[in-house]
Design a protein around this motif. Structure first.
Motif, PDB file in Angstrom:
ATOM      1  N   ASP A  36       0.682  -1.170   0.097  1.00  0.00           N
ATOM      2  CA  ASP A  36       0.015  -0.040   0.077  1.00  0.00           C
ATOM      3  C   ASP A  36       0.975   1.277  -0.181  1.00  0.00           C
ATOM      4  OD1 ASP A  36      -2.289  -1.473   0.198  1.00  0.00           O
ATOM      5  OD2 ASP A  36      -2.558  -1.428   2.222  1.00  0.00           O
ATOM      6  N   VAL A  37       1.890   1.179   0.826  1.00  0.00           N
ATOM      7  CA  VAL A  37       2.730   2.430   0.977  1.00  0.00           C
ATOM      8  C   VAL A  37       3.611   2.699  -0.302  1.00  0.00           C
ATOM      9  CG1 VAL A  37       4.693   3.428   2.004  1.00  0.00           C
ATOM     10  CG2 VAL A  37       3.087   2.432   3.167  1.00  0.00           C
ATOM     11  N   LEU A  63       3.178   5.981  -2.680  1.00  0.00           N
ATOM     12  CA  LEU A  63       4.257   6.835  -3.275  1.00  0.00           C
ATOM     13  C   LEU A  63       4.262   6.954  -4.885  1.00  0.00           C
ATOM     14  CD1 LEU A  63       7.264   5.404  -1.249  1.00  0.00           C
ATOM     15  CD2 LEU A  63       6.290   7.738  -0.967  1.00  0.00           C
ATOM     16  N   PHE A  64       3.904   5.928  -5.735  1.00  0.00           N
ATOM     17  CA  PHE A  64       3.634   6.219  -6.919  1.00  0.00           C
ATOM     18  C   PHE A  64       2.591   7.209  -7.397  1.00  0.00           C
ATOM     19  CE2 PHE A  64       6.590   2.500  -7.149  1.00  0.00           C
ATOM     20  CZ  PHE A  64       7.735   2.863  -8.090  1.00  0.00           C
ATOM     21  N   ILE A  65       1.612   7.034  -6.809  1.00  0.00           N
ATOM     22  CA  ILE A  65       0.462   7.780  -6.815  1.00  0.00           C
ATOM     23  C   ILE A  65       0.765   9.280  -6.802  1.00  0.00           C
ATOM     24  CG2 ILE A  65      -2.078   8.094  -6.109  1.00  0.00           C
ATOM     25  CD1 ILE A  65      -2.457   5.433  -5.559  1.00  0.00           C
ATOM     26  N   ARG A  70      -0.892   5.254   2.856  1.00  0.00           N
ATOM     27  CA  ARG A  70      -1.592   3.843   2.724  1.00  0.00           C
ATOM     28  C   ARG A  70      -2.893   3.883   2.210  1.00  0.00           C
ATOM     29  NH1 ARG A  70      -4.898   0.415   5.230  1.00  0.00           N
ATOM     30  NH2 ARG A  70      -5.857   2.056   6.325  1.00  0.00           N
ATOM     31  N   LYS A  71      -3.520   4.794   2.173  1.00  0.00           N
ATOM     32  CA  LYS A  71      -4.920   4.951   1.749  1.00  0.00           C
ATOM     33  C   LYS A  71      -5.322   6.137   1.116  1.00  0.00           C
ATOM     34  CE  LYS A  71      -7.281   5.620   6.129  1.00  0.00           C
ATOM     35  NZ  LYS A  71      -7.698   6.887   5.799  1.00  0.00           N
ATOM     36  N   HIS A  98      -3.973   1.754  -1.133  1.00  0.00           N
ATOM     37  CA  HIS A  98      -3.715   2.041  -2.473  1.00  0.00           C
ATOM     38  C   HIS A  98      -3.269   0.616  -2.908  1.00  0.00           C
ATOM     39  CE1 HIS A  98      -2.324   6.176  -0.958  1.00  0.00           C
ATOM     40  NE2 HIS A  98      -3.426   6.390  -1.494  1.00  0.00           N
ATOM     41  N   GLY A  99      -2.984  -0.308  -2.387  1.00  0.00           N
ATOM     42  CA  GLY A  99      -2.618  -1.701  -2.901  1.00  0.00           C
ATOM     43  C   GLY A  99      -3.787  -2.129  -3.905  1.00  0.00           C
TER      44      GLY A  99
END
Length: 299
Positions: A128-129, A133-135, A162-163, A178-179
């Motif tokens: 998720d982290v 980061l990419f987002i 994370r979210k 995010h994952g």
């Protein structure tokens, strides 16, 4: 006698602990106070530093509006500020615990052991982290944008590492790790479009229809209440389809971000009024049955 004895014991221990408390307050207590005050001021200074650093580091892009740049900067500032706050609180708490005589080394070691024990479960957190980061780095969306994730959509209210937190049109809040995000559709980045399909009757004169649609589009683009929202006036684009009961035409225009829904609703209202005035039919689904004439027997 018993009362006097209890009073003496109380005075003895109260004096003893009072001396210890005063002595601790004059040494460790002052340190705890300074640690708390120092953490508070460090946080305030970091917040200002992060805000200035982000606004300097984020270079403006030509195709982005000022509002879009501000949303991107505010998103990065919120994430870095939240992360620094967590770090300051953690370090400050450990320093304060040490002043109370609590050994922090076993706590750190225990945290490491717990982290190792939950390492397999933590792979989802790491995923998720990293995705977050990419987002953020790719500027896929920002706080305030209207986005759609697979089946969920709404306005972005908060982004952490994370979210992402969304609020849909019904007011429901969605928290999406995010994952779990596979596809992101940003409905309000840079600009938006009015993309409207309308059906008219087959007896409609197309040249007259095109003229009416373009007049309505120009009128809303020149209206003082709406012109600030419209980049390009909605206009007739093409005949999109020959449907069962109607000729489908496509109308296209451009608006500033977030305003496409309001402009499209106002355009629908004005088109209905104009069509009624000009005698242009908006048909409803219907079925026409043709019955073959019965042939009379020739005698």
């Amino acid at each position: 006698m018993e009362t006097d004895y209890i009073i003496k014991i109380f005075e003895k221990y109260s004096n003893l602990y009072a001396e210890k408390i005063i002595a601790w307050s004059m040494s460790n207590g002052i340190k705890v106070l300074f640690i708390a005050i120092g953490a508070f001021f460090i946080h305030k200074i970091l917040v200002r530093f992060i805000a200035k650093a982000v606004r300097i580091a984020v270079r403006p892009e030509k195709h982005l509006s000022k509002e879009a740049e501000e949303k991107r900067e505010n998103t990065l500032i919120q994430i870095f500020t939240t992360t620094s706050k967590i770090v300051i609180i953690t370090v400050g708490s450990l320093m304060i615990l040490s002043e109370f005589g609590i050994e922090i080394a076993p706590i750190i070691a225990a945290a490491g052991i717990v982290g190792l024990a939950f390492g397999f479960g933590g792979q989802y957190l790491i995923r998720d982290v990293i995705s977050g980061l990419f987002i953020i780095l790719e500027n896929q969306y920002r706080i305030g944008d209207i986005v759609k994730f697979d089946t969920l959509g709404g306005a972005v209210e908060e982004i952490s590492l994370r979210k992402t937190t969304l609020r849909d049109i019904d007011g429901t809040v969605h928290h999406i790790p995010h994952g779990e995000i596979k596809t992101v559709s940003n409905l309000s980045k840079d600009y938006a479009r009015v993309n409207l399909d309308m059906g008219v009757g087959y007896t409609t004169e197309l040249e007259h229809l095109i003229s009416v649609i373009n007049q309505v589009g120009n009128s809303i683009a020149e209206d003082p209440l709406w012109k600030d929202y419209i980049i390009k006036a909605p206009q007739f684009l093409r005949v999109n389809d020959f449907a069962d009961s109607a000729i489908m035409v496509k109308i296209l225009g451009e608006t500033i971000a977030h305003r496409q829904f309001e402009v499209t609703g106002e355009l629908r209202k004005r088109l209905k009024i104009a069509f009624d005035k000009e005698g242009i039919e908006i048909p409803f689904p219907q079925v026409v049955v043709h019955q073959a004439a019965k042939q009379q027997a020739v005698e």
